[in-house]
Enzyme design. Structure first.
Site, PDB file in Angstrom:
ATOM      1  N   HIS A 109      -1.931  -5.619   1.713  1.00  0.00           N
ATOM      2  CA  HIS A 109      -3.229  -6.238   1.437  1.00  0.00           C
ATOM      3  C   HIS A 109      -3.003  -7.474   1.179  1.00  0.00           C
ATOM      4  CE1 HIS A 109      -7.404  -7.164   0.038  1.00  0.00           C
ATOM      5  NE2 HIS A 109      -6.712  -7.645  -0.907  1.00  0.00           N
TER       6      HIS A 109
ATOM      7  N   PHE B 131     -14.867   3.716   8.208  1.00  0.00           N
ATOM      8  CA  PHE B 131     -13.445   3.693   7.676  1.00  0.00           C
ATOM      9  C   PHE B 131     -13.522   3.910   6.056  1.00  0.00           C
ATOM     10  CE2 PHE B 131     -13.700  -0.711   8.405  1.00  0.00           C
ATOM     11  CZ  PHE B 131     -13.553  -1.181   7.384  1.00  0.00           C
TER      12      PHE B 131
ATOM     13  N   ASN C  33      -1.697   0.011   6.931  1.00  0.00           N
ATOM     14  CA  ASN C  33      -0.973  -1.388   7.435  1.00  0.00           C
ATOM     15  C   ASN C  33      -0.125  -2.086   6.432  1.00  0.00           C
ATOM     16  OD1 ASN C  33      -3.097  -2.012   6.003  1.00  0.00           O
ATOM     17  ND2 ASN C  33      -4.274  -2.913   7.701  1.00  0.00           N
TER      18      ASN C  33
ATOM     19  N   ARG D 145       3.238  -6.640   9.292  1.00  0.00           N
ATOM     20  CA  ARG D 145       2.266  -5.512   9.940  1.00  0.00           C
ATOM     21  C   ARG D 145       2.946  -5.097  11.367  1.00  0.00           C
ATOM     22  NH1 ARG D 145      -3.316  -7.463   7.424  1.00  0.00           N
ATOM     23  NH2 ARG D 145      -3.436  -6.176   5.749  1.00  0.00           N
TER      24      ARG D 145
ATOM     25  N   TYR E 239     -12.591  -1.806  -2.823  1.00  0.00           N
ATOM     26  CA  TYR E 239     -13.025  -2.098  -1.641  1.00  0.00           C
ATOM     27  C   TYR E 239     -14.412  -1.693  -1.450  1.00  0.00           C
ATOM     28  CZ  TYR E 239      -8.274  -2.113   0.422  1.00  0.00           C
ATOM     29  OH  TYR E 239      -7.063  -2.424   0.930  1.00  0.00           O
TER      30      TYR E 239
ATOM     31  N   THR F  70      -4.764  -7.483  10.717  1.00  0.00           N
ATOM     32  CA  THR F  70      -5.266  -6.091  10.039  1.00  0.00           C
ATOM     33  C   THR F  70      -4.553  -4.955  11.052  1.00  0.00           C
ATOM     34  OG1 THR F  70      -7.224  -6.975   9.512  1.00  0.00           O
ATOM     35  CG2 THR F  70      -6.897  -4.517   9.512  1.00  0.00           C
TER      36      THR F  70
ATOM     37  N   ARG G 187      -1.300 -14.540   4.389  1.00  0.00           N
ATOM     38  CA  ARG G 187      -1.926 -13.684   5.498  1.00  0.00           C
ATOM     39  C   ARG G 187      -1.246 -13.822   6.604  1.00  0.00           C
ATOM     40  NH1 ARG G 187      -6.597 -11.524   4.214  1.00  0.00           N
ATOM     41  NH2 ARG G 187      -7.760 -11.744   6.286  1.00  0.00           N
TER      42      ARG G 187
ATOM     43  N   LYS H 212       0.894  -1.067  -0.040  1.00  0.00           N
ATOM     44  CA  LYS H 212       0.145   0.031  -0.007  1.00  0.00           C
ATOM     45  C   LYS H 212       0.920   1.175   0.009  1.00  0.00           C
ATOM     46  CE  LYS H 212      -3.725  -2.289   2.630  1.00  0.00           C
ATOM     47  NZ  LYS H 212      -4.552  -2.260   3.697  1.00  0.00           N
TER      48      LYS H 212
ATOM     49  N   GLU I 257      -9.646 -10.486  -7.477  1.00  0.00           N
ATOM     50  CA  GLU I 257      -8.470  -9.389  -7.200  1.00  0.00           C
ATOM     51  C   GLU I 257      -7.467  -9.377  -8.333  1.00  0.00           C
ATOM     52  OE1 GLU I 257      -9.397  -8.719  -2.315  1.00  0.00           O
ATOM     53  OE2 GLU I 257      -7.513  -9.342  -3.163  1.00  0.00           O
TER      54      GLU I 257
HETATM   55  P1  AMP Z   1      -9.389  -5.856   4.663  1.00  0.00           P
HETATM   56  O1  AMP Z   1     -10.706  -6.278   3.278  1.00  0.00           O
HETATM   57  O2  AMP Z   1      -9.642  -6.659   5.606  1.00  0.00           O
HETATM   58  O3  AMP Z   1      -8.260  -5.762   3.741  1.00  0.00           O
HETATM   59  O4  AMP Z   1      -9.662  -4.350   5.046  1.00  0.00           O
HETATM   60  C1  AMP Z   1      -9.535  -3.351   4.269  1.00  0.00           C
HETATM   61  C2  AMP Z   1      -8.444  -2.407   4.777  1.00  0.00           C
HETATM   62  O5  AMP Z   1      -9.252  -1.389   5.362  1.00  0.00           O
HETATM   63  C3  AMP Z   1      -7.761  -2.795   5.995  1.00  0.00           C
HETATM   64  O6  AMP Z   1      -6.305  -3.346   5.619  1.00  0.00           O
HETATM   65  C4  AMP Z   1      -7.529  -1.389   6.535  1.00  0.00           C
HETATM   66  O7  AMP Z   1      -6.132  -0.669   5.920  1.00  0.00           O
HETATM   67  C5  AMP Z   1      -8.536  -0.829   6.386  1.00  0.00           C
HETATM   68  N1  AMP Z   1      -9.228  -0.879   7.702  1.00  0.00           N
HETATM   69  C6  AMP Z   1     -10.054  -2.010   7.853  1.00  0.00           C
HETATM   70  N2  AMP Z   1     -10.472  -1.944   9.098  1.00  0.00           N
HETATM   71  C7  AMP Z   1     -10.269  -0.720   9.555  1.00  0.00           C
HETATM   72  C8  AMP Z   1     -10.760  -0.059  10.561  1.00  0.00           C
HETATM   73  N3  AMP Z   1     -11.328  -0.595  11.697  1.00  0.00           N
HETATM   74  N4  AMP Z   1     -10.453   1.539  10.741  1.00  0.00           N
HETATM   75  C9  AMP Z   1      -9.485   2.000   9.694  1.00  0.00           C
HETATM   76  N5  AMP Z   1      -9.174   1.070   8.663  1.00  0.00           N
HETATM   77  C10 AMP Z   1      -9.637  -0.064   8.780  1.00  0.00           C
END
Ligand code: AMP
Length: 136
Positions: free
Chosen positions: A117, A59, A114, A104, A51, A93, A87, A11, A128
Site C-alpha cells: 500500500h 471488496f 497486491n 506489483r 480503509y 493496483t 506509487r 501487506k 496514515e
Molecule cells: P487503495 O485505497 O487504492 O490502496 O485500495 C485499497 C486496496 O483495496 C487495494 O490496494 C487492494 O488491496 C484492494 N482493492 C482495490 N480495488 C479492489 C478491487 N476492485 N477488488 C478487490 N480488492 C481491491
C-alpha cells in the site's frame, strides 16, 4: 522537487512471501529514506478505520479480512516527491495492469493481494503516518 513523507505498508501477502527486504531495497534504491519501520498485526477495527474510505464497496469486507490475515510492515518513506515515487515503485493496483519492473507486476498475485500500500496524496500520507507512527 519537494521533500515529502509517505506511508508504505507491506501487506500480509508480502510478509508471507518473504519480500519485506526486497520491497525496502526497492524503496532505498529509488533514493527514498526509511524514517520509521514497524511490524504489527492490524485488528479488525484498525483495518476498518484505515480503509474507511472504501466502506460500502463490494471488496471492503474481503479487504479487511485480508489485511488482518497476518502481520504487516508499515514504513515512513522520505524523499523528493516521495508520494508519487512510491506509487511508481508499487505500480498499478491491479498487478496485471502494473508496469514491468514494479513491485506489483513482479511480486503480486491479484488486485486484492497486491503486496504493498502507498499513500495517494501528501494529505493522506499525513493521516496514515499518524495512524501507524503517532510519535513521528
Ligand atoms: P487503495 O485505497 O487504492 O490502496 O485500495 C485499497 C486496496 O483495496 C487495494 O490496494 C487492494 O488491496 C484492494 N482493492 C482495490 N480495488 C479492489 C478491487 N476492485 N477488488 C478487490 N480488492 C481491491
Amino acid at each position: 522537487m519537494s521533500q515529502e513523507r509517505t506511508l508504505s505498508i507491506i501487506k500480509p501477502d508480502g510478509v508471507q512471501k518473504n519480500v519485506i527486504g526486497e520491497c525496502l531495497r526497492r524503496f532505498e534504491q529509488a533514493g527514498l529514506k526509511i524514517a520509521g519501520v514497524r511490524m504489527l498485526q492490524l485488528s479488525k477495527n484498525q483495518a476498518e478505520e484505515f480503509y474507511a474510505v472504501h466502506r460500502g464497496r463490494p471488496f471492503y469486507e474481503s479487504l479487511v479480512t485480508y489485511m488482518t490475515s497476518g502481520p504487516v510492515v508499515a514504513s515512513v518513506l522520505v524523499g523528493d516527491n516521495a508520494v508519487l515515487k512510491n506509487r511508481e515503485i508499487m505500480g498499478a493496483t491491479d498487478p496485471k495492469k502494473a508496469a514491468p519492473g514494479t513491485i506489483r507486476r513482479d511480486l503480486a498475485d491479484s488486485i486484492e493481494a497486491n503486496v504493498v500500500h502507498g499513500s495517494d496524496s501528501v494529505e493522506n500520507a499525513k493521516i496514515e503516518i499518524r495512524f501507524f507512527f503517532p510519535e513521528l
